[in-house]
Enzyme design. Structure first.
Site, PDB file in Angstrom:
ATOM      1  N   THR A   1      22.994  88.988  81.557  1.00 37.21           N
ATOM      2  CA  THR A   1      21.745  89.331  80.871  1.00 37.21           C
ATOM      3  C   THR A   1      22.007  90.136  79.599  1.00 37.21           C
ATOM      4  O   THR A   1      22.866  91.009  79.566  1.00 37.21           O
ATOM      5  CB  THR A   1      20.851  90.137  81.834  1.00 37.21           C
ATOM      6  OG1 THR A   1      20.620  89.333  82.983  1.00 37.21           O
ATOM      7  CG2 THR A   1      19.527  90.506  81.191  1.00 37.21           C
TER       8      THR A   1
ATOM      9  N   GLY B   1      24.979  96.307  86.821  1.00 32.98           N
ATOM     10  CA  GLY B   1      25.249  97.496  87.622  1.00 32.98           C
ATOM     11  C   GLY B   1      26.702  97.916  87.484  1.00 32.98           C
ATOM     12  O   GLY B   1      27.594  97.069  87.431  1.00 32.98           O
TER      13      GLY B   1
ATOM     14  N   GLU C   1      17.615  88.523  89.625  1.00 32.72           N
ATOM     15  CA  GLU C   1      18.081  87.258  90.230  1.00 32.72           C
ATOM     16  C   GLU C   1      16.998  86.189  90.219  1.00 32.72           C
ATOM     17  O   GLU C   1      16.821  85.461  91.191  1.00 32.72           O
ATOM     18  CB  GLU C   1      18.584  87.503  91.658  1.00 32.72           C
ATOM     19  CG  GLU C   1      19.812  88.381  91.741  1.00 32.72           C
ATOM     20  CD  GLU C   1      21.007  87.811  90.996  1.00 32.72           C
ATOM     21  OE1 GLU C   1      21.143  86.568  90.922  1.00 32.72           O
ATOM     22  OE2 GLU C   1      21.812  88.600  90.462  1.00 32.72           O
TER      23      GLU C   1
END
Lengths: 669, 669
Positions: free
Chosen positions: B153, B192, B435
């Site tokens: 992303t 993350g 997701e």
């Protein structure tokens, strides 16, 4: 530093079919009110700018630091309010804007420690105190030389006020009340500003005198030393801890161990305790309703503030954000062009206008009825109470759902605190619980509906329940029509039928042997639904009436747009409630298909004006405080700039690398 | 220190009609699995206890401190995982529990910095890397001597992967790729562990070689020095800032300024770039679906964890909390006795079982289909993909709504972070976006439904869409019956009709001149509704089939309770969807009244077992981490004890009194 407006956003504004300023004027009420609002905003923002630095945004602070910064900010804003008060600039009209609007939902992002001082402490002294008590307390409260809060809720009791355990026992020997919280569950819990800020507090307690309990009454208790701020003897006090939102509000707990206060600290305008301990009853137990309803109307206005913020953010972001190439060779699509996105956002714009109109109506009615009450006429009190209950419940629940819908419509970026959407949700969802839990409130409205229905034939029908009589008339023609009026009529029939059905269900259950309480409980899911249906019928009708008038008075460019928003609101809710319409009106499956197509056409019509519509809410960037929603549309730049302010990013390598991560990677931990 | 169980809670347990341990066994799958789970929990909780002190709960920390504590905790937990891996104790079955269950939703309350290392970095190397690359990277990743994450992303692109702007340009001179993020919108954003934790990263970028763009591929990029942890030259990196939740996860951003990596750092199992720059295409572009679907199934299991936590907390609290004296002379009522409260809570218990069963089914199907894919059979891939899409969307959206419903059902105390309900909501709502954004996913399912419907007569019908063929048969008898099977049939007809209606609407719009893309967009609100209806029909059927089997195998005490939960779920959703049923089945208004009464009776039947039902989820207090939900029901004591841990309460007078509050009160500010 002036930046260029994002060209996508500029194009939206260029293509808007109406004059944005005209709509702003309608929303504010008049050009003067717009001017006043802007001056008020400017004035308070200037005061705030003297306050704490915001180089590190508050979302990076610890719980304690949030309190400290919140207190610091609040001192500078309330300094200005005090100044306005001294200058006589505060009155009933702008008081609502200043305390309700600016403070609780704009300038102080996560609430203010002084909120309850103004919303509860002072009004309680005014409403419940004698002239003498006004002299003693009000002036000091007015100048903020004492800061107070209002402590009613306990750890073990919120909804059920009669069950409060704190006691105030009169001792005629010393002419004092002894305040005591005998159990853990009797500890006061929740009052804003109670933890570390207030030095005075109105404590609601069970009054005991002459060996008898006389129910709950209010007492002013000093809780901290005015000079040192240390808790006074017998007072155990602190902050209740971290919450979903409102972390700057300093919600506190309070335990009192046989704390003695002078007799004159009981607020005695209505009921009194004489020197010898004789209890003199209040003449009227319903006089307190006024204050409670005032707070609920303020909440509805608050919801309006939050909702306009959220839709402004999400709509502007959706004009800037482009995602997916739908047609070969063309640029990616503004996500505002997706109908699923329009479906998520535009109802929020409509709902804001519906809320604005409902809140204004409620405000006017409240003032009317208050005047009647002053003159001893309590006739309309039950209706107004029922209306305020359901409007508070529905407006908070709808706003919470719509704000969250806006946040989710911004995808991942809406999850960033810098979007201001999560914080906004935290504030809104709190209102679903405080000042009357929503389910409890809807059941209050349902109780009113049941009472009304029982005597519907003979009852004097007041404005908001006239429809019950009309639609239940055997000669009433129950027909379906694809129009706002048609939907209003449909909703009225639905509300009437849900009311009558719940009533019959109650009756059947009681006849089968259930007690009234048990029958009520068994039917309560349906009673809540009846109260909701009532509220939606009333809101939609109010929105309709006011919008027709506004549209007629507006320019030929703006008028039709206002009607489109109204139609969208009606069509959206009709589609949400097709189940009820199918059961209680002659609507058919084909009608619903038409309704769906009408709704989709309305989305398409509103699309070109969407940005103009949210611009008209006229929320300054420094009040909006959102990376995604700023006027210039510099979404990505702001997201990146905000991230740079995170203290974690001040150093390239965090200390915990050396302490834990490196040893872990080397297998040495 | 052992405390007494709250007597109200004890009475609930004493009155439970079935053996709680029996239900726990069913939920876990077998007595062995229960035993394994308990050992696993004990083992990881022991590791965690070696980690940071929790004397100050994490909700009081600053953003940076939350990261530091999260990293510290994670090191101790993952040390244990690494040990298990070394001991060969990790396998495909417990991997899901350990990584998905324990880590992402239990032990590490606000997420883990190492999550993506296990869920994305290692699996990507396994799935996309060549044997040689496995040798180079996997062993180091496995032992955590490098920590990686997965960066796809970008600030400007989430859903539309094809639009990613990061480039990887092959330089045959040096046999290197040059990784570059040419614009602000191309900065990687969200991964993350990227901000301050990982030293390696898989970067998804547009591959350019020989002057041509070959679309997105994955590259391993070292981003920080392994020894000093300093960002490497050309690498700009940091944390993206504070979020609604998951603040311990260290989501980061990454900008690359012409960073060079060796050719062998492109993951080359499928597509390759030769030394001279020649591009060799992958044989099959669909092989990646497997990993994506795996993650979505894990998400459904995650939702189950969160939902069971939330209903456990809210149900136990509702048994302890008493509010309002309904009958004169009797004690106040446990709020669990209010039907409105039962209406809020029990659907959550049922939904947890529905989710458990759907997730298990999906897991089994995924494994089946994966085996088929391995053997080159891609036939069931589209169906499975469509199913995973809608199940992820519906399970996350439903869980978010139910968790929030539980939180609101706890009134004000649910707003306290110590309840653990707000944090749980923050984690769940994130899953509505990551997701695959839910609306986008439902439209993927809708696309499959449209394709299927187009050839419904000739199509080979796979298990989850067989009903489309059956219900659309002209001889199909569309009747209503008040039973679970009746509701399933009703839902199937609804899904079929919504599918066919959307299909017809698309056709009409295209015939009237709209392009396929525009017609799709105009119909998308209805397409989303069709996909949801499909998902609900499939889920309810799966829940029904499995429950009938479970109930038959269970004891005579437990069996009927399992069926009650199933019936409640069916009745609840039928009442939610009466609009659809009224439109597409012969259900009448009277049938709906009966349905409502059935639903209310089911609430009453489940009431005495409510606490037993949530106890059976068997969530340890140190995993539940809730003041309101602990096994012993010491709700008020825990709320008060937690408040004492707030650093703000460590001193009786906060410094800001002297700095700001006192000067303000004295008018000296």
């Amino acid at each position: 530093m002036k930046h260029q407006i994002n060209p996508d956003l500029q194009r939206e504004r260029d293509n808007c079919s109406f004059d944005i300023a005209e709509l702003t004027t309608i929303i504010d009420g008049s050009p003067e009110k717009t001017k006043e609002r802007k001056e008020r905003e400017e004035c308070f923002l200037v005061s705030l700018s003297e306050g704490p630095s915001t180089a590190v945004p508050e979302e990076y602070l610890s719980h304690r630091e949030k309190y400290e910064r919140g207190l610091h900010s609040s001192c500078y804003i309330f300094k200005q309010i005090r100044k306005w008060q001294e200058e006589g600039k505060m009155n009933i009209n702008n008081y609502r804007y200043v305390i309700g609007g600016i403070l609780s939902s704009s300038l102080v992002r996560d609430g203010s420690v002084f909120g309850l001082h103004y919303i509860m402490f002072m009004p309680a002294i005014i409403n419940l105190g004698s002239e003498e008590q006004h002299q003693t307390w009000l002036k000091r409260a007015w100048t903020c030389s004492i800061i107070g809060t209002f402590a009613q809720t306990e750890l073990g009791h919120g909804t059920f006020i009669r069950g409060l355990e704190t006691t105030a026992t009169y001792d005629p020997e010393t002419k004092e009340f002894v305040l005591n919280t005998p159990t853990l569950t009797s500890y006061k819990w929740w009052p804003g500003g109670l933890g570390h800020t207030s030095n005075h507090c109105i404590v609601v307690a069970q009054l005991h005198t002459g060996g008898k309990c006389h129910g709950i009454h209010s007492f002013i208790v000093q809780i901290r030393d005015e000079d040192t701020h240390m808790p006074l003897p017998g007072v155990k006090i602190g902050n209740i801890g971290a919450k979903l939102g409102l972390n700057a509000v300093d919600n506190g707990y309070l335990a009192l161990d046989h704390v003695r206060i002078p007799r004159m600290n009981m607020l005695m305008r209505h009921a009194q305790v004489m020197e010898d301990g004789t209890y003199v009853k209040s003449r009227n137990s319903k006089l307190n309703y006024g204050a409670m309803m005032f707070v609920r109307v303020v909440i509805v206005f608050d919801m309006l503030n939050y909702l306009t913020k959220a839709v402004t953010i999400a709509t502007r972001y959706s004009a800037v954000r482009r995602q997916c190439q739908v047609k070969e060779g063309e640029p990616e699509v503004q996500i505002l062009d997706y109908m699923t996105q329009q479906h998520k956002l535009f109802i929020g714009i409509s709902a804001a206008h519906a809320l604005r109109i409902s809140a204004n109506r409620l405000w006017d009615t409240l003032n009317e009825v208050s005047d009647q009450i002053e003159q001893g006429n309590l006739e309309r009190l039950p209706e107004l109470h029922a209306l305020a209950c359901c409007l508070k419940a529905i407006s908070t629940a709808d706003t919470a759902a719509l704000v969250e819908r806006c946040r989710l419509a911004c995808g991942g970026h809406g999850y960033m605190l810098s979007s201001n959407l999560p914080l906004t949700y935290g504030l809104v969802t709190a209102a679903c619980t405080y000042e009357g839990e929503n389910t409890v409130l809807l059941l209050q409205t349902a109780r009113f509906l049941m009472k009304t229905w029982q005597h519907i034939d003979t009852a004097k029908t007041t404005p908001t329940i006239e429809y019950l009589k009309i639609t239940s008339d055997p000669n009433y023609v129950n027909k379906w029509e694809k129009s706002v009026q048609g939907i209003i009529r449909g909703f009225q029939v639905v509300a009437m039928r849900k009311t009558s059905k719940s009533f019959e269900m109650m009756k059947t259950r009681m006849m089968s042997g259930l007690s009234q309480a048990d029958a009520w409980n068994m039917t309560s899911v349906q009673l809540v639904a009846a109260a909701e249906a009532h509220c939606r019928a009333v809101m939609l009708q109010a929105y309709h009436e006011a919008t027709v008038a506004e549209a007629a008075a507006a320019s030929p460019q703006l008028g039709p747009v206002l009607l489109q928003l109204l139609e969208l609101y009606a069509a959206y809710w009709a589609l949400e409630k097709t189940s009820d319409l199918l059961q209680y009106t002659p609507i058919t499956g084909d009608d619903i298909t038409e309704l769906q197509i009408w709704y989709e056409e309305l989305l398409t019509k509103i699309r070109p004006n969407a940005v103009g519509l949210v611009d008209a809410f006229d929320i300054r960037d420094d009040i909006l405080q959102s990376t995604l929603g700023a006027y210039d549309g510099r979404v990505y730049e702001r997201l990146f700039e905000e991230a740079q302010k995170a203290p974690l990013n001040a150093e390239p390598v965090n200390q915990s690398f050396h302490q834990y991560l490196k040893p872990f990677m080397q297998g040495k931990l």
